[in-house]
Design a protein around this motif. Structure first.
Motif, PDB file in Angstrom:
ATOM      1  N   LEU A 126       0.942  -1.229  -0.130  1.00 15.29           N
ATOM      2  CA  LEU A 126      -0.025   0.017   0.097  1.00 15.29           C
ATOM      3  C   LEU A 126       0.886   1.483   0.103  1.00 15.29           C
ATOM      4  O   LEU A 126       0.307   2.396  -0.056  1.00 15.29           O
ATOM      5  CB  LEU A 126      -0.754  -0.221   1.168  1.00 15.29           C
ATOM      6  CG  LEU A 126      -1.945  -1.261   1.285  1.00 15.29           C
ATOM      7  CD1 LEU A 126      -2.678  -0.931   2.711  1.00 15.29           C
ATOM      8  CD2 LEU A 126      -2.844  -1.183   0.094  1.00 15.29           C
ATOM      9  N   VAL A 127       2.189   0.983  -0.015  1.00 15.08           N
ATOM     10  CA  VAL A 127       3.053   2.276   0.126  1.00 15.08           C
ATOM     11  C   VAL A 127       4.156   2.169  -0.962  1.00 15.08           C
ATOM     12  O   VAL A 127       4.425   1.107  -1.207  1.00 15.08           O
ATOM     13  CB  VAL A 127       3.738   2.448   1.556  1.00 15.08           C
ATOM     14  CG1 VAL A 127       2.791   2.821   2.542  1.00 15.08           C
ATOM     15  CG2 VAL A 127       4.197   1.330   1.974  1.00 15.08           C
ATOM     16  N   HIS A 128       4.586   3.194  -1.303  1.00 13.63           N
ATOM     17  CA  HIS A 128       5.551   3.333  -2.574  1.00 13.63           C
ATOM     18  C   HIS A 128       6.575   4.133  -2.330  1.00 13.63           C
ATOM     19  O   HIS A 128       6.312   5.005  -1.443  1.00 13.63           O
ATOM     20  CB  HIS A 128       4.745   3.483  -3.855  1.00 13.63           C
ATOM     21  CG  HIS A 128       3.818   2.530  -4.442  1.00 13.63           C
ATOM     22  ND1 HIS A 128       2.765   2.090  -3.799  1.00 13.63           N
ATOM     23  CD2 HIS A 128       4.007   1.480  -5.295  1.00 13.63           C
ATOM     24  CE1 HIS A 128       2.295   1.291  -4.378  1.00 13.63           C
ATOM     25  NE2 HIS A 128       3.004   0.668  -5.293  1.00 13.63           N
ATOM     26  N   GLY A 129       7.651   4.013  -3.137  1.00 17.28           N
ATOM     27  CA  GLY A 129       8.924   4.877  -2.755  1.00 17.28           C
ATOM     28  C   GLY A 129       8.563   6.378  -3.379  1.00 17.28           C
ATOM     29  O   GLY A 129       9.384   7.240  -2.723  1.00 17.28           O
ATOM     30  N   ASP A 130       7.969   6.336  -4.524  1.00 17.60           N
ATOM     31  CA  ASP A 130       7.769   7.873  -5.033  1.00 17.60           C
ATOM     32  C   ASP A 130       6.560   7.814  -6.029  1.00 17.60           C
ATOM     33  O   ASP A 130       6.177   6.825  -6.201  1.00 17.60           O
ATOM     34  CB  ASP A 130       9.059   8.228  -5.802  1.00 17.60           C
ATOM     35  CG  ASP A 130       9.595   7.316  -6.918  1.00 17.60           C
ATOM     36  OD1 ASP A 130       8.623   6.731  -7.627  1.00 17.60           O
ATOM     37  OD2 ASP A 130      10.756   7.139  -6.838  1.00 17.60           O
ATOM     38  N   PHE A 131       6.293   8.877  -6.291  1.00 21.80           N
ATOM     39  CA  PHE A 131       5.058   8.951  -7.354  1.00 21.80           C
ATOM     40  C   PHE A 131       4.996   8.113  -8.583  1.00 21.80           C
ATOM     41  O   PHE A 131       4.075   7.507  -9.132  1.00 21.80           O
ATOM     42  CB  PHE A 131       4.999  10.620  -7.657  1.00 21.80           C
ATOM     43  CG  PHE A 131       3.781  10.495  -8.410  1.00 21.80           C
ATOM     44  CD1 PHE A 131       2.212  10.607  -7.961  1.00 21.80           C
ATOM     45  CD2 PHE A 131       3.716  10.883  -9.797  1.00 21.80           C
ATOM     46  CE1 PHE A 131       1.393  10.746  -8.938  1.00 21.80           C
ATOM     47  CE2 PHE A 131       2.601  11.181 -10.355  1.00 21.80           C
ATOM     48  CZ  PHE A 131       1.314  10.954 -10.187  1.00 21.80           C
ATOM     49  N   MET A 132       6.427   8.263  -9.219  1.00 20.09           N
ATOM     50  CA  MET A 132       6.267   7.306 -10.389  1.00 20.09           C
ATOM     51  C   MET A 132       6.063   5.765 -10.204  1.00 20.09           C
ATOM     52  O   MET A 132       5.560   5.246 -11.098  1.00 20.09           O
ATOM     53  CB  MET A 132       7.761   7.833 -11.036  1.00 20.09           C
ATOM     54  CG  MET A 132       7.526   9.116 -11.741  1.00 20.09           C
ATOM     55  SD  MET A 132       6.242   9.468 -12.793  1.00 20.09           S
ATOM     56  CE  MET A 132       6.654   8.376 -14.168  1.00 20.09           C
ATOM     57  N   HIS A 133       6.669   5.445  -8.992  1.00 25.74           N
ATOM     58  CA  HIS A 133       6.435   3.827  -8.661  1.00 25.74           C
ATOM     59  C   HIS A 133       5.213   3.829  -8.360  1.00 25.74           C
ATOM     60  O   HIS A 133       4.658   2.661  -8.986  1.00 25.74           O
ATOM     61  CB  HIS A 133       7.386   3.814  -7.411  1.00 25.74           C
ATOM     62  CG  HIS A 133       7.521   2.501  -6.965  1.00 25.74           C
ATOM     63  ND1 HIS A 133       7.633   2.237  -5.518  1.00 25.74           N
ATOM     64  CD2 HIS A 133       7.030   1.312  -7.298  1.00 25.74           C
ATOM     65  CE1 HIS A 133       7.530   0.672  -5.483  1.00 25.74           C
ATOM     66  NE2 HIS A 133       7.319   0.117  -6.738  1.00 25.74           N
ATOM     67  N   LEU A 134       4.461   4.508  -7.802  1.00 32.60           N
ATOM     68  CA  LEU A 134       2.961   4.327  -7.444  1.00 32.60           C
ATOM     69  C   LEU A 134       2.081   4.476  -8.714  1.00 32.60           C
ATOM     70  O   LEU A 134       1.321   3.650  -9.038  1.00 32.60           O
ATOM     71  CB  LEU A 134       2.533   5.516  -6.458  1.00 32.60           C
ATOM     72  CG  LEU A 134       0.976   5.836  -6.413  1.00 32.60           C
ATOM     73  CD1 LEU A 134       0.560   4.407  -5.672  1.00 32.60           C
ATOM     74  CD2 LEU A 134       0.789   6.889  -5.380  1.00 32.60           C
ATOM     75  N   LEU A 135       2.331   5.429  -9.679  1.00 30.31           N
ATOM     76  CA  LEU A 135       1.795   5.443 -11.059  1.00 30.31           C
ATOM     77  C   LEU A 135       2.031   4.514 -11.890  1.00 30.31           C
ATOM     78  O   LEU A 135       0.901   3.943 -12.478  1.00 30.31           O
ATOM     79  CB  LEU A 135       2.337   6.983 -11.644  1.00 30.31           C
ATOM     80  CG  LEU A 135       1.583   7.220 -12.986  1.00 30.31           C
ATOM     81  CD1 LEU A 135       0.109   7.554 -12.851  1.00 30.31           C
ATOM     82  CD2 LEU A 135       2.408   8.348 -13.676  1.00 30.31           C
ATOM     83  N   PHE A 136       3.055   4.038 -12.013  1.00 28.67           N
ATOM     84  CA  PHE A 136       3.245   2.718 -12.902  1.00 28.67           C
ATOM     85  C   PHE A 136       2.611   1.544 -12.531  1.00 28.67           C
ATOM     86  O   PHE A 136       1.800   1.045 -13.417  1.00 28.67           O
ATOM     87  CB  PHE A 136       4.779   2.429 -13.089  1.00 28.67           C
ATOM     88  CG  PHE A 136       5.234   1.347 -13.963  1.00 28.67           C
ATOM     89  CD1 PHE A 136       5.175   1.489 -15.306  1.00 28.67           C
ATOM     90  CD2 PHE A 136       5.208   0.021 -13.452  1.00 28.67           C
ATOM     91  CE1 PHE A 136       5.520   0.724 -16.223  1.00 28.67           C
ATOM     92  CE2 PHE A 136       5.558  -1.051 -14.414  1.00 28.67           C
ATOM     93  CZ  PHE A 136       5.628  -0.580 -15.727  1.00 28.67           C
ATOM     94  N   ASN A 137       2.702   1.258 -11.086  1.00 34.32           N
ATOM     95  CA  ASN A 137       1.754   0.189 -10.706  1.00 34.32           C
ATOM     96  C   ASN A 137       0.464   0.292 -10.709  1.00 34.32           C
ATOM     97  O   ASN A 137      -0.479  -0.649 -11.160  1.00 34.32           O
ATOM     98  CB  ASN A 137       2.234  -0.019  -9.201  1.00 34.32           C
ATOM     99  CG  ASN A 137       3.489  -0.624  -9.052  1.00 34.32           C
ATOM    100  OD1 ASN A 137       3.875  -1.578  -9.810  1.00 34.32           O
ATOM    101  ND2 ASN A 137       4.179  -0.743  -7.765  1.00 34.32           N
ATOM    102  N   MET A 138      -0.120   1.426 -10.428  1.00 34.81           N
ATOM    103  CA  MET A 138      -1.445   1.455 -10.343  1.00 34.81           C
ATOM    104  C   MET A 138      -2.311   1.684 -11.939  1.00 34.81           C
ATOM    105  O   MET A 138      -3.320   1.226 -12.256  1.00 34.81           O
ATOM    106  CB  MET A 138      -1.948   2.806  -9.754  1.00 34.81           C
ATOM    107  CG  MET A 138      -1.688   2.688  -8.212  1.00 34.81           C
ATOM    108  SD  MET A 138      -2.571   1.094  -7.495  1.00 34.81           S
ATOM    109  CE  MET A 138      -1.127  -0.048  -7.346  1.00 34.81           C
TER     110      MET A 138
END
Length: 199
Positions: free
Chosen positions: A49-61
């Motif tokens: 549920l947590v990510h290292g940065d915005f791009m990490h989150l964006l790519f996964n979602m």
């Protein structure tokens, strides 16, 4: 609302909170001593549920959005309306196990992000539609070709250990997505092989 959208909303909200709250981030990421000594087994889910940065989150979602909805419908036929959530949560756990077991005595190791579970969803999709087009950034690639390249790259980078990416989680998640789907519906394997011969 679909489970895929619900997972994305919760992950985005928690990840965004974690960007601005280091205490929350540290509580959720998968830190082996907290599991082995503190028995905080919820971290096997929380780390996704947590990510290292915005791009990490964006790519996964972004990836989960495009492939999760189809797989949610597929699993729903066999496992009921909550089946996809069970698959996704179990993929988080399974994809983290190799790195956790390897580093269970290392207090300097931690991992986070939904990449392992997203890999499980993506590779399950490849079983169903191996010749579907996947866009890697803006480049169209057949799903099966992407899967082969992605696996090869992950194996190579996992062996090199040259970056901070948890490549073993990608590999374990991908393998779990395939194995789970085939065990749930063995006919998928025959469908996959027949599809490969009919690009």
């Amino acid at each position: 609302m679909s489970l895929t959208i619900a997972i994305i909303i919760v992950t985005v909200l928690v990840s965004w909170a974690g960007f601005n709250n280091d205490k929350l981030l540290q509580r959720l990421l998968l830190w082996p001593p907290a599991v082995s000594r503190g028995r905080q087994y919820d971290r096997f889910i929380g780390y996704g549920l947590v990510h290292g940065d915005f791009m990490h989150l964006l790519f996964n979602m972004f990836t989960l959005y495009f492939f999760g909805r189809l797989m949610e419908q597929f699993y729903g036929q066999y496992l009921g309306p909550w089946g996809f959530l069970g698959f996704y949560a179990s993929a988080l756990v399974v994809s983290a196990l190799p790195s956790y077991l390897r580093h269970r005595h290392d207090p300097n190791y931690a991992t986070l992000g939904a990449s392992g579970a997203v890999s499980a969803v993506l590779f399950a999709f490849v079983l169903l539609q191996p010749w579907a087009t996947i866009y890697v950034y803006v480049i169209p690639v057949p799903a099966i070709i992407f899967a082969v390249l992605y696996t090869g790259y992950s194996v190579y980078m996992n062996h090199r250990k040259a970056d901070q990416v948890n490549h073993s989680a990608h590999l374990a998640g991908a393998a779990y997505g395939v194995l789970f789907t085939v065990l749930m519906e063995p006919r998928v394997l025959g469908h996959f092989m027949a599809s490969l011969l009919s690009p």
